[in-house]
Design an enzyme around this catalytic site. Structure first.
Site, short mmCIF file in Angstrom:
data_model
loop_
_atom_site.label_atom_id
_atom_site.label_comp_id
_atom_site.label_asym_id
_atom_site.label_seq_id
_atom_site.Cartn_x
_atom_site.Cartn_y
_atom_site.Cartn_z
N ASP A 131 0.50 5.09 2.04
CA ASP A 131 -0.25 5.47 3.24
C ASP A 131 -1.45 6.35 2.92
O ASP A 131 -1.33 7.38 2.25
CB ASP A 131 0.68 6.18 4.23
CG ASP A 131 1.63 5.19 4.90
OD1 ASP A 131 1.27 3.99 4.96
OD2 ASP A 131 2.72 5.61 5.33
N HIS A 165 0.85 -1.20 0.00
CA HIS A 165 0.00 0.00 0.00
C HIS A 165 0.88 1.24 0.00
O HIS A 165 2.08 1.17 0.26
CB HIS A 165 -0.89 0.03 1.25
CG HIS A 165 -0.11 0.18 2.53
ND1 HIS A 165 0.68 -0.84 3.05
CD2 HIS A 165 0.06 1.23 3.36
CE1 HIS A 165 1.26 -0.43 4.15
NE2 HIS A 165 0.92 0.84 4.36
N HIS A 181 4.63 0.25 -0.07
CA HIS A 181 5.46 -0.46 0.90
C HIS A 181 4.67 -1.58 1.56
O HIS A 181 3.44 -1.62 1.49
CB HIS A 181 6.07 0.48 1.94
CG HIS A 181 5.06 1.23 2.75
ND1 HIS A 181 4.41 2.35 2.29
CD2 HIS A 181 4.58 1.02 4.00
CE1 HIS A 181 3.58 2.80 3.21
NE2 HIS A 181 3.66 2.01 4.26
N ARG A 235 5.52 6.28 14.04
CA ARG A 235 5.26 6.77 12.68
C ARG A 235 4.71 8.19 12.70
O ARG A 235 3.80 8.52 13.44
CB ARG A 235 4.25 5.85 12.00
CG ARG A 235 4.22 6.00 10.50
CD ARG A 235 3.17 5.07 9.90
NE ARG A 235 1.89 5.74 9.86
CZ ARG A 235 1.00 5.56 8.89
NH1 ARG A 235 1.22 4.72 7.91
NH2 ARG A 235 -0.15 6.22 8.91
#
Ligand code: SIN
Length: 270
Positions: free
Chosen positions: A94, A92, A250, A265
């Site tokens: 983000d 995907h 990723h 994150r």
């Protein structure tokens, strides 16, 4: 690290980066799309401060942040969480279902398995450039529908635990919206074209049914993640990865049952 994407950035301490360091990192990001900076010592506020140096900090919706650091998400799987799917465990980019999907993601390793728990990235410049001119022309005319539904966030009060420690929430109806994005996007910094379909969030092409869209979308999902477009990182504590969602997919590899994996994150606005 690999021809298509990925570079190690050596010799930096990013706790208090100089303007020159930020310029060097930004230039290297444009060249390599994802950077790995080893041996950092970043508290959540220091990571947020670094993120703000690289763009505008984006507080992403529909996911529970650290209680005392609302701009930081803990990507955590505990050692006793076995046989579960994990956050980021499918290819995907983000949050492509947002009107303005995040540009950069910074992921900082706090605690990682000795073996396993690697992350892969795939260059969507390389994926686009490997397509035939005819397919490039066709895709250049298409937009695709992106939604957050696959994460089970649909419904007025849905709260879905991806793992015990990563909780997707929805407290506003915008989570059900369908958002259209071009299938080929132009990177605002490099001027290069990148494929922009997302195996998790892309539902169908604009003006077509899911069934009609599926064969070409499935072809693109498979094509987008061909091994020669990828690079792979083995995390060590203190590794910071900085990547560009505008030209990469990723995948977090979920092969470390029995070990704890915790990363922090942050993201910048697109
Ligand atoms: C993510 O998809 O943001 C998480 C990636 C990872 O855990 O390696």
């Amino acid at each position: 690290m690999a021809p298509a994407c990925g570079a190690e950035a050596l010799g930096f301490d990013l706790r208090d980066a100089s303007p020159e360091t930020i310029e060097v990192l930004s230039g290297a990001l444009a060249d390599h799309a994802v950077l790995f900076v080893r041996d950092q010592h970043l508290t959540p506020p220091q990571q947020v401060a670094l993120t703000a140096r690289l763009g505008t900090v984006l507080r992403v919706p529909y996911i529970r942040a650290l209680s005392d650091h609302p701009d930081v998400i803990a990507v955590l799987k505990e050692a006793d969480e076995r046989n579960i799917s994990t956050f980021g465990g499918t290819w995907h980019s983000d949050f492509s279902f947002l009107d303005e999907p995040p540009s950069l993601t910074l992921l900082y390793a706090v605690e990682v398995p000795d073996v396993g728990g690697d992350t892969l990235w795939s260059s969507q410049y390389a994926a686009y450039e490997a397509l035939s001119p005819g397919m490039q022309r066709l895709l250049g005319t298409l937009r695709a529908v992106q939604t957050a539904w696959p994460h089970g966030t649909r419904g007025p009060d849905a709260t879905v635990a991806v793992s015990r420690s990563v909780v997707m929430t929805r407290n506003d109806p915008s989570a059900d919206r369908e958002v259209l994005h071009p299938v080929v996007r132009l990177h605002p910094v490099t001027g290069r074209k990148a494929l922009f379909v997302n195996p998790v969030y892309t539902q169908r092409f604009e003006g077509m049914t899911t069934e009609e869209s599926r064969p070409l979308l499935q072809y693109l999902f498979d094509h987008a993640t061909r091994a020669e477009f990828t690079c792979r990182l083995h995390w060590t504590p203190g590794t910071l990865a900085i990547w560009d969602n505008r030209c990469l997919l990723h995948l977090a590899i979920n092969d470390y049952d029995g070990s704890r994996r915790l990363l922090h994150r942050t993201t910048t606005a697109g």
